[in-house]
Enzyme design. Structure first.
Site, PDB file in Angstrom:
ATOM      1  N   ALA A 118      91.289  34.106  73.824  1.00 39.58           N
ATOM      2  CA  ALA A 118      90.414  34.483  74.934  1.00 39.58           C
ATOM      3  C   ALA A 118      89.078  34.938  74.359  1.00 39.58           C
ATOM      4  O   ALA A 118      88.952  35.204  73.164  1.00 39.58           O
ATOM      5  CB  ALA A 118      91.039  35.595  75.771  1.00 39.58           C
ATOM      6  N   LYS A 119      88.083  35.005  75.204  1.00 44.48           N
ATOM      7  CA  LYS A 119      86.778  35.552  74.808  1.00 44.48           C
ATOM      8  C   LYS A 119      86.011  35.874  76.077  1.00 44.48           C
ATOM      9  O   LYS A 119      86.159  35.215  77.097  1.00 44.48           O
ATOM     10  CB  LYS A 119      85.996  34.547  73.977  1.00 44.48           C
ATOM     11  CG  LYS A 119      84.700  35.096  73.383  1.00 44.48           C
ATOM     12  CD  LYS A 119      84.957  36.185  72.348  1.00 44.48           C
ATOM     13  CE  LYS A 119      85.448  35.630  71.042  1.00 44.48           C
ATOM     14  NZ  LYS A 119      85.471  36.626  69.942  1.00 44.48           N
TER      15      LYS A 119
END
Length: 520
Positions: A118-119
């Site tokens: 994720a980011k």
């Protein structure tokens, strides 16, 4: 092509379709032929599972309201909750977050961490926001992501322009929303709130662990290597410090103001003191000042990229004067640049492995929070180390006989075709070896009674032993050089195990790349 057709093509582009995302996707496509991946699974992994766009309104200190676009991308939750940093930067885009989330998936899978990638980020200039405004921004961003993040769903961490204070605000906001303290909602937070020791140094230290392991496999003494480090922040600064601690020479480092270079090596203590006092490397005395672009082309053995994406390209890769490139940053080498480095025989340690120390210690922090545990700095560093030693591959308790045992007992052991030798110990200290040849020459030929002959009288000194702390690569080279199949393992003179060359080959093969597919 008509204007209408051009518009139609443009409309077909996905929202995250940016050059950085295409770089991540191209790397994925290049890797597929080397892995037995189901076509349907490969197609699913070309897209993120979820991409969230929100707006974050905050009241500025002057009294007016500004609204900032923000993102959170979750690429894959197949292995577990997603994991990735949050950055505050004027250039944050959905495509950038998606590419970084993709790389985080590969990174976690490579290290066998139970996470997907994720980011997230907020498009803002954090230098133009006061501490109170940053707090409002963080708390509102956290509130907007309620239902998206969670300790079993998506766990944020620090990234560009965010830190442990940012994580503390996220934890506090989330905990207030659910009604109880949830330290495991983020990693990289202050130790007093459930953060982990060694988290600050983890990425930079991990870079050097990977470099050290690579040098060991290549037969290069790390202490003899000349290094250039692009970046002098949390990653580059720590990496430079760790390299010097292991005996390497750091010739150059850089930050946003440019680089400094000394052919004889930098005094990093003086450099750190200067940066602490002045904020940047600018005007550091008695060195040669170079630009960040010039720094990349300095002659060295190891070039550590610990700054930004897209630093080595088709334009400058032809001028890189290093034997090894270590990607401490995310995506610092373009596809074209990587191809040129490969053609030139310059080895590249990829970012998904080299800078994975941060997410590894983040995982340790998450585990400690879930179990309400607290590990020491030495425990974490030991768990993080990728080095494998002889003790990790040996067979413990090899069934040695004491010096007072009889030759008949040794003969009974050697009657098993699988047993080639019997180790002899005196109070667990290795003193010798008995083979079938030993029994023939020392007992049968002279006509001695095997029941009355003690092993201490006939044992032959071991030809070779390995120390339990020896690196597996060094051990394998030693076994190959002397053509030994099985060797006793000792620690402070005491017998602790036995190492088989066949077992060692299988163990090391886990680290080898798969064979190149047959193109014919």
């Amino acid at each position: 092509m008509t204007e209408l057709e051009e518009l139609s093509v443009e409309e077909q582009r996905l929202e995250w379709d940016t050059p950085l995302f295409r770089t991540a996707l191209t790397q994925f496509e290049q890797a597929i032929p080397y892995a037995e991946v189901n076509v349907s699974i490969a197609e699913r992994l070309r897209y993120p599972e979820r991409a969230v766009m929100v707006t974050v309104p905050i009241r500025r200190d002057e009294g007016h309201v500004d609204v900032f676009p923000a993102y959170r991308v979750q690429h894959s939750s197949v292995l577990g909750p997603t994991k990735g940093g949050i950055r505050y930067d004027p250039h944050v885009t959905l495509g950038e977050c998606t590419a970084l989330a993709v790389w985080m998936t590969w990174k976690c899978a490579l290290l066998r961490l139970p996470y997907g990638g994720a980011k997230g980020g907020v498009r803002c200039n954090p230098r133009e926001l006061s501490p109170r405004e940053l707090e409002r921004l963080t708390r509102r961003y956290t509130s907007e992501l309620r239902g998206v993040i969670g300790p079993q769903e998506d766990i944020p961490a620090p990234d560009m322009a965010t830190n442990e204070q940012t994580m503390a605000w996220i934890m506090d906001t989330y905990s207030m929303q659910v009604g109880h303290a949830v330290p495991e909602i983020v990693t990289g937070k202050p130790v007093a709130l459930g953060g982990s020791l060694f988290r600050h140094e983890a990425t930079g230290a991990g870079v050097v662990m990977v470099i050290e392991r690579a040098c060991g496999r290549l037969g290069w003494p790390l202490a003899e290597q000349r290094c250039v480090v692009q970046g002098f922040g949390n990653v580059g600064g720590i990496a430079a410090q760790e390299l010097v601690a292991k005996g390497a020479t750091v010739l150059a480092v850089s930050d946003i103001s440019g680089g400094i270079y000394s052919p004889s090596g930098l005094d990093l203590d003086a450099v750190r003191a200067w940066v602490a006092a002045h904020g940047t490397l600018e005007a550091f005395p008695d060195v040669q000042h170079v630009s960040n672009h010039e720094l990349l082309e300095l002659p060295c053995d190891i070039l550590v990229l610990a700054a930004l994406e897209g630093q080595l390209t088709a334009e400058n890769a032809v001028r890189i004067d290093a034997k090894l490139v270590a990607e401490g940053a995310n995506g610092p080498t373009t596809i074209e640049g990587d191809a040129i480095l490969g053609e030139r025989g310059i080895l590249v340690l990829p970012d998904v492995l080299t800078n994975a120390g941060g997410v590894t210690v983040s995982y340790f922090e998450w585990v400690q929070d879930l179990g309400r545990l607290f590990w020491t700095r030495d425990e974490i560093r030991a768990r993080m180390s990728t080095s494998q030693h002889v003790r990790d591959a040996m067979v413990p308790e090899p069934g040695a006989l004491d010096v007072t045992a009889s030759a008949q007992e040794a003969g009974e052991r050697l009657s098993d075709p699988a047993v080639r030798a019997v180790l002899v110990v005196d109070d667990n200290t290795l003193v010798g070896v008995i083979t079938r040849k030993t029994l023939v020459s020392q007992v049968v030929a002279p006509g001695r009674d095997p029941r009355g002959t003690k092993l201490g009288e006939i044992a032959e000194p071991p030809l070779f032993t390995l120390d339990a702390s020896m690196n597996l690569d060094e051990a394998f080279r030693a076994l190959e050089e002397h053509d030994f199949e099985r060797v006793p393992v000792v620690e402070d003179g005491r017998l602790v195990g036995i190492l088989s060359r066949t077992v060692l080959q299988r163990r090391l093969a886990e680290d080898e790349p798969p064979p190149v597919p047959d193109s014919g």
